[in-house]
Scaffold this motif. Structure first.
Motif, PDB file in Angstrom:
ATOM      1  N   UNK A  23      13.829 -12.883  -8.564  1.00  0.00           N
ATOM      2  CA  UNK A  23      15.106 -13.402  -8.083  1.00  0.00           C
ATOM      3  C   UNK A  23      16.130 -12.314  -7.824  1.00  0.00           C
ATOM      4  N   UNK A  24      16.331 -11.411  -8.798  1.00  0.00           N
ATOM      5  CA  UNK A  24      17.436 -10.460  -8.701  1.00  0.00           C
ATOM      6  C   UNK A  24      17.163  -9.237  -9.561  1.00  0.00           C
ATOM      7  N   UNK A  25      17.882  -8.138  -9.340  1.00  0.00           N
ATOM      8  CA  UNK A  25      17.766  -6.979 -10.227  1.00  0.00           C
ATOM      9  C   UNK A  25      18.203  -7.328 -11.641  1.00  0.00           C
ATOM     10  N   UNK A  26      17.676  -6.598 -12.616  1.00  0.00           N
ATOM     11  CA  UNK A  26      17.997  -6.847 -14.028  1.00  0.00           C
ATOM     12  C   UNK A  26      19.494  -6.707 -14.294  1.00  0.00           C
ATOM     13  N   UNK A  27      20.136  -5.756 -13.621  1.00  0.00           N
ATOM     14  CA  UNK A  27      21.569  -5.521 -13.813  1.00  0.00           C
ATOM     15  C   UNK A  27      22.429  -6.286 -12.815  1.00  0.00           C
ATOM     16  N   UNK A  28      21.825  -7.165 -12.046  1.00  0.00           N
ATOM     17  CA  UNK A  28      22.576  -7.949 -11.075  1.00  0.00           C
ATOM     18  C   UNK A  28      22.804  -7.198  -9.777  1.00  0.00           C
ATOM     19  N   UNK A  29      23.248  -7.918  -8.762  1.00  0.00           N
ATOM     20  CA  UNK A  29      23.432  -7.325  -7.440  1.00  0.00           C
ATOM     21  C   UNK A  29      24.506  -6.234  -7.438  1.00  0.00           C
ATOM     22  N   UNK A  30      25.514  -6.364  -8.271  1.00  0.00           N
ATOM     23  CA  UNK A  30      26.585  -5.369  -8.302  1.00  0.00           C
ATOM     24  C   UNK A  30      26.268  -4.201  -9.229  1.00  0.00           C
ATOM     25  N   UNK A  31      25.378  -4.412 -10.203  1.00  0.00           N
ATOM     26  CA  UNK A  31      25.100  -3.366 -11.176  1.00  0.00           C
ATOM     27  C   UNK A  31      23.901  -2.500 -10.846  1.00  0.00           C
ATOM     28  N   UNK A  32      23.009  -2.965  -9.982  1.00  0.00           N
ATOM     29  CA  UNK A  32      21.792  -2.214  -9.692  1.00  0.00           C
ATOM     30  C   UNK A  32      22.116  -0.876  -9.041  1.00  0.00           C
ATOM     31  N   UNK A  33      21.452   0.189  -9.520  1.00  0.00           N
ATOM     32  CA  UNK A  33      21.582   1.517  -8.931  1.00  0.00           C
ATOM     33  C   UNK A  33      20.475   1.684  -7.906  1.00  0.00           C
ATOM     34  N   UNK A  34      20.826   2.142  -6.715  1.00  0.00           N
ATOM     35  CA  UNK A  34      19.882   2.219  -5.611  1.00  0.00           C
ATOM     36  C   UNK A  34      19.373   3.648  -5.404  1.00  0.00           C
ATOM     37  N   UNK A  79       0.822  -1.213   0.000  1.00  0.00           N
ATOM     38  CA  UNK A  79       0.000   0.000   0.000  1.00  0.00           C
ATOM     39  C   UNK A  79       0.857   1.264   0.000  1.00  0.00           C
ATOM     40  N   UNK A  80       1.993   1.238   0.688  1.00  0.00           N
ATOM     41  CA  UNK A  80       2.847   2.428   0.722  1.00  0.00           C
ATOM     42  C   UNK A  80       3.440   2.749  -0.637  1.00  0.00           C
ATOM     43  N   UNK A  81       3.432   1.776  -1.548  1.00  0.00           N
ATOM     44  CA  UNK A  81       3.920   2.016  -2.901  1.00  0.00           C
ATOM     45  C   UNK A  81       2.793   2.362  -3.869  1.00  0.00           C
ATOM     46  N   UNK A  82       1.561   2.052  -3.519  1.00  0.00           N
ATOM     47  CA  UNK A  82       0.445   2.236  -4.443  1.00  0.00           C
ATOM     48  C   UNK A  82      -0.437   3.428  -4.097  1.00  0.00           C
ATOM     49  N   UNK A  83      -0.483   3.826  -2.848  1.00  0.00           N
ATOM     50  CA  UNK A  83      -1.333   4.934  -2.409  1.00  0.00           C
ATOM     51  C   UNK A  83      -0.482   6.204  -2.357  1.00  0.00           C
ATOM     52  N   UNK A  84      -0.822   7.228  -3.147  1.00  0.00           N
ATOM     53  CA  UNK A  84       0.038   8.415  -3.243  1.00  0.00           C
ATOM     54  C   UNK A  84       0.412   9.048  -1.907  1.00  0.00           C
ATOM     55  N   UNK A  85      -0.540   9.203  -0.992  1.00  0.00           N
ATOM     56  CA  UNK A  85      -0.233   9.834   0.293  1.00  0.00           C
ATOM     57  C   UNK A  85       0.763   8.999   1.091  1.00  0.00           C
ATOM     58  N   UNK A  86       0.578   7.691   1.096  1.00  0.00           N
ATOM     59  CA  UNK A  86       1.490   6.812   1.828  1.00  0.00           C
ATOM     60  C   UNK A  86       2.868   6.769   1.155  1.00  0.00           C
ATOM     61  N   UNK A  87       2.890   6.812  -0.178  1.00  0.00           N
ATOM     62  CA  UNK A  87       4.167   6.813  -0.884  1.00  0.00           C
ATOM     63  C   UNK A  87       4.993   8.048  -0.551  1.00  0.00           C
ATOM     64  N   UNK A  88       4.327   9.183  -0.368  1.00  0.00           N
ATOM     65  CA  UNK A  88       5.052  10.399  -0.006  1.00  0.00           C
ATOM     66  C   UNK A  88       5.855  10.188   1.280  1.00  0.00           C
ATOM     67  N   UNK A  89       5.277   9.478   2.226  1.00  0.00           N
ATOM     68  CA  UNK A  89       5.981   9.174   3.471  1.00  0.00           C
ATOM     69  C   UNK A  89       7.061   8.114   3.257  1.00  0.00           C
ATOM     70  N   UNK A 147      16.619   1.788  -8.498  1.00  0.00           N
ATOM     71  CA  UNK A 147      16.154   3.060  -9.051  1.00  0.00           C
ATOM     72  C   UNK A 147      15.071   2.843 -10.101  1.00  0.00           C
ATOM     73  N   UNK A 148      15.001   1.633 -10.647  1.00  0.00           N
ATOM     74  CA  UNK A 148      14.027   1.265 -11.683  1.00  0.00           C
ATOM     75  C   UNK A 148      12.697   0.917 -11.005  1.00  0.00           C
ATOM     76  N   UNK A 149      11.652   1.714 -11.247  1.00  0.00           N
ATOM     77  CA  UNK A 149      10.403   1.549 -10.495  1.00  0.00           C
ATOM     78  C   UNK A 149       9.783   0.164 -10.595  1.00  0.00           C
ATOM     79  N   UNK A 150       9.730  -0.491 -11.773  1.00  0.00           N
ATOM     80  CA  UNK A 150       9.177  -1.852 -11.792  1.00  0.00           C
ATOM     81  C   UNK A 150       9.908  -2.794 -10.837  1.00  0.00           C
ATOM     82  N   UNK A 151      11.208  -2.570 -10.649  1.00  0.00           N
ATOM     83  CA  UNK A 151      11.947  -3.393  -9.700  1.00  0.00           C
ATOM     84  C   UNK A 151      11.641  -2.979  -8.268  1.00  0.00           C
ATOM     85  N   UNK A 152      11.442  -1.690  -8.049  1.00  0.00           N
ATOM     86  CA  UNK A 152      11.056  -1.215  -6.716  1.00  0.00           C
ATOM     87  C   UNK A 152       9.725  -1.833  -6.294  1.00  0.00           C
ATOM     88  N   UNK A 153       8.827  -2.027  -7.250  1.00  0.00           N
ATOM     89  CA  UNK A 153       7.519  -2.603  -6.961  1.00  0.00           C
ATOM     90  C   UNK A 153       7.583  -4.132  -6.955  1.00  0.00           C
TER      91      UNK A 153
END
Length: 265
Positions: free
Chosen positions: A226-237, A103-113, A201-207
């Motif tokens: 399983x893992x980020x598209x760019x791998x554990x070492x390549x993912x930008x946070x 819900x904190x990712x889908x509801x705008x008010x909660x996402x702001x927090x 940093x990639x929103x589909x991965x954040x979700x």
């Protein structure tokens, strides 16, 4: 047993152990110095604790004590064996926290927090307590309502609250776990490598990979990857719109929910 001292003791022991483990077995090099990030994260932790104690207090544990005293909640009507009630309590609370996280990712008010948590440009155990105080208070009220509805035993609630804090540190730890261990652990619990994708940093991965303790809920909710598209070492946070470390000091983090930012999908 004093609720505050029990939780504090568990927190400090795990904090020390994970801090040492991160130092000697880091998973990724850090982009930002610890002194800059940890100052803000520890500042949020202190404010969060004070906000709870000075307003709601230990409301989740207090709700369990009240339900026990007044005979409120589902378990007081059913009178099931303690072991079954304890297991249901742990599962329901963990599932509820998973749903809250979604819900904190889908509801705008909660996402702001919740954005405050995701602005960290590195992810380590200190990210596990990087939360805006308003989000912490809302979460406490939410959990208290569930505890009252269940009539959950106070000791089980205390154990879950301690476990939740402990796993928040563990799943955010910058800790190198052998891949074979990680693969087996994921069948039951969330691991740092599993959760790191959630801070991409990639929103589909954040979700994705919202779980806190059990990985079961992500698998059932089809949000497990399983893992980020760019791998554990390549993912930008972090967040795309908040990549300037100079803008992420404690004062700015407290004001962040009231500024413009990326909206949830």
């Amino acid at each position: 047993m004093n609720e505050a001292f029990f939780r504090l003791g568990i927190f400090l022991i795990l904090f020390a152990l994970l801090g040492l483990a991160e130092t000697f077995y880091p998973r990724r090099p850090l982009r930002v110095g610890k002194s800059q990030r940890w100052g803000s994260n520890l500042g949020l932790l202190v404010i969060d604790v004070l906000a709870q104690r000075l307003t709601l207090g230990a409301i989740v544990f207090a709700a369990a004590l009240l339900a026990e005293k007044e005979g409120w909640g589902l378990f007081h009507l059913l009178d099931w064996p303690f072991a079954i009630e304890a297991l249901i309590t742990l599962l329901v609370l963990d599932a509820a926290i998973y749903l809250q996280h979604v819900a904190t990712h889908k509801v705008p008010l909660l996402w702001r927090l919740h954005r405050v948590h995701h602005t960290d440009l590195d992810v380590d155990l200190s990210t596990g307590f990087r939360f805006h105080p308003v989000e912490i208070l809302l979460s406490a009220l939410y959990k208290a309502g569930i505890v009252l509805a269940l009539g959950a035993d106070p000791m089980i609630v205390l154990i879950y609250e301690a476990a939740l804090s402990a796993f928040s540190l563990f799943t955010h730890a910058n800790l190198a776990i052998p891949p074979r261990w990680d693969r087996h652990l994921r069948y039951l619990i969330c691991t740092p490598d599993m959760h790191r994708r959630h801070h991409s940093i990639d929103q589909p991965e954040t979700d994705s990979n919202y779980g806190n303790i059990l990985s079961l809920w992500d698998r059932l909710g089809r949000s497990y990857f399983e893992a980020p598209r760019l791998g554990q070492d390549g993912v930008v946070l972090g967040l795309a719109e908040e990549q300037d470390a100079a803008r992420l000091a404690l004062g700015q983090l407290l004001l962040l929910p009231f500024t413009a930012g990326r909206q949830p999908r």
